[in-house]
Design an enzyme around this catalytic site. Structure first.
Site, mmCIF file in Angstrom:
data_model
loop_
_atom_site.group_PDB
_atom_site.id
_atom_site.type_symbol
_atom_site.label_atom_id
_atom_site.label_comp_id
_atom_site.label_asym_id
_atom_site.label_seq_id
_atom_site.Cartn_x
_atom_site.Cartn_y
_atom_site.Cartn_z
ATOM 1 N N CYS A 70 0.827 -1.193 0.000
ATOM 2 C CA CYS A 70 0.000 0.000 0.000
ATOM 3 C C CYS A 70 0.869 1.253 0.000
ATOM 4 O O CYS A 70 1.881 1.300 0.689
ATOM 5 C CB CYS A 70 -0.842 -0.085 1.265
ATOM 6 S SG CYS A 70 -1.421 1.459 1.846
HETATM 7 P P1 5GP Z 1 -0.799 -6.763 4.066
HETATM 8 O O1 5GP Z 1 -1.217 -8.081 4.566
HETATM 9 O O2 5GP Z 1 -0.215 -6.817 2.686
HETATM 10 O O3 5GP Z 1 0.125 -6.009 4.997
HETATM 11 O O4 5GP Z 1 -2.117 -5.852 3.988
HETATM 12 C C1 5GP Z 1 -3.275 -6.269 3.314
HETATM 13 C C2 5GP Z 1 -4.273 -5.134 3.307
HETATM 14 O O5 5GP Z 1 -3.788 -4.020 2.569
HETATM 15 C C3 5GP Z 1 -5.597 -5.439 2.645
HETATM 16 O O6 5GP Z 1 -6.439 -6.220 3.420
HETATM 17 C C4 5GP Z 1 -6.140 -4.054 2.376
HETATM 18 O O7 5GP Z 1 -6.762 -3.485 3.500
HETATM 19 C C5 5GP Z 1 -4.889 -3.258 2.101
HETATM 20 N N1 5GP Z 1 -4.706 -3.030 0.666
HETATM 21 C C6 5GP Z 1 -4.790 -3.925 -0.331
HETATM 22 N N2 5GP Z 1 -4.508 -3.352 -1.511
HETATM 23 C C7 5GP Z 1 -4.241 -2.075 -1.239
HETATM 24 C C8 5GP Z 1 -3.900 -0.968 -2.068
HETATM 25 O O8 5GP Z 1 -3.703 -1.064 -3.274
HETATM 26 N N3 5GP Z 1 -3.755 0.226 -1.437
HETATM 27 C C9 5GP Z 1 -3.938 0.361 -0.093
HETATM 28 N N4 5GP Z 1 -3.822 1.565 0.440
HETATM 29 N N5 5GP Z 1 -4.227 -0.674 0.710
HETATM 30 C C10 5GP Z 1 -4.379 -1.862 0.127
#
Ligand code: 5GP
Length: 338
Positions: free
Chosen positions: A179
């Protein structure tokens, strides 16, 4: 003048008197007001992560998969129905996702007609009247379905959703591994503090029946234990399932607001003027999600034993467990060194 806000890495929990062995720790928890799960782990509604296969594995092991929505409504319904057919008559083992545009109403209505128990309204900043409209629309079609809404990262935003009748709140603006929101927009709240603020506000306003889902930024079972202590009842992760055999695309991991992923969503009628707030990466083989979940559960159980807690509900804001803020040297010491 400014309040300090902390990430998982900034915080350590101080070991409490151990009252239970790690083997007796119970991992059941509430996903939402009326949905109980056996593990505090959910998989993210991202198109490289949760499709039928991972949803099935999550459910079989006692967690839950949040199905992505980067597909046509017919395919979305077909996938949900396949999940329902696999597990009936127990419970709806998958939580499908909808956005907030008016075109998403058709998706919501079709999904509700399948008899799901929960539905997730997912938008980058859920502190929005567009979410209110979608909540009202869903409620006009189903009084029973649990509505999980997110994401938010502050007390007022959580209160806004609680007052509109949601059954669980997903917390996390910008902690996700793919993100770029914080860099693109300057907005976000470090995740540990975001969870605490949301939970504290819900309790202060007597919304203690509304569980918090800590979404994004989880790197290890230690982070899960910290999230549960901070006030979450479960966590959501995409990163830890990226590259797993059961992932929807085992070779890649991409943010849903990355240009890559949005190309599909945009063709489905969403707005095209929003900034790119995610990236796409290649991932290495991460083995089976089943093994990942088993390891995470072992770590959580062990953490609960350090906390002296038998149930996750006890660990939630447990007064007997204190937290300390660690220095940069503490963070180095916490890592492994040769
Ligand atoms: P991770 O497990 O990769 O740390 O976080 C997953 C979460 O990142 C997802 O459940 C969602 O809330 C958030 N997320 C997914 N895709 C994106 C994106 O393209 N941009 C942002 N800001 N958050 C994302």
């Amino acid at each position: 003048m400014f309040m300090q806000a902390y990430t998982y890495d900034d915080i350590l929990l101080v070991p409490n008197k151990s009252l239970h062995s790690r083997s007796t720790a119970k991992l059941e928890t509430k996903l939402s007001r009326n949905i109980h799960i056996d593990l505090p782990i959910t998989s993210a509604n991202m198109d490289t992560i949760t499709g039928y296969e991972l949803a099935r594995t999550m459910s079989r092991l006692g967690g839950v998969g949040f199905l992505h929505r980067n597909m046509k409504i017919e395919e979305n319904c077909y996938t949900v129905q396949k999940c329902l057919d696999t597990w009936k008559p127990y419970w709806s083992p998958v939580i499908p996702t909808v956005g907030v545009s008016t075109s998403e109403r058709e998706r919501a209505e079709s999904l509700l007609s399948l008899g799901i128990q929960g539905i997730c309204i997912d938008i980058a900043n859920a502190y929005s009247d567009r979410v209110t409209s979608m909540i009202n629309f869903i409620r006009s079609k189903s009084k029973d379905v649990d509505i999980i809404a997110g994401n938010v990262a502050s007390g007022p935003a959580a209160l806004f959703l609680a007052q509109r009748g949601v059954d669980a709140i997903k917390v996390g603006i910008g902690p996700g591994s793919v993100c770029t929101t914080r860099r693109m927009t300057g907005f976000g709240v470090p995740q540990f503090t975001a969870i605490s603020m949301v939970k504290r506000t819900l309790l202060d306003h007597r919304y203690n029946q509304i569980p918090v889902i800590a979404d994004g930024g989880i790197k290890s079972s230690g982070d899960i234990v910290k999230a549960l202590w901070a006030g979450a009842s479960s966590i959501m992760t995409g990163k830890l399932f990226a590259g797993c055999l059961e992932a929807n695309n085992p070779n890649a991991y991409r943010g849903m607001a990355s240009n890559d992923a949005r190309q599909v969503l945009l063709s489905d009628g969403d707005v095209s003027t929003v900034a790119e707030e995610g990236i796409a990466i290649e991932v290495q083989d991460a083995g089976s999600a089943e093994d990942v979940i088993r390891e995470l559960c072992n770590g959580i159980r062990s953490g609960m034993s350090y906390a002296g807690c038998e149930y996750i509900s006890e660990l939630n804001m447990c007064q007997d467990v204190r937290a300390v803020v660690q220095t940069q040297n503490g963070i180095i010491e916490s890592g492994t060194r040769k």
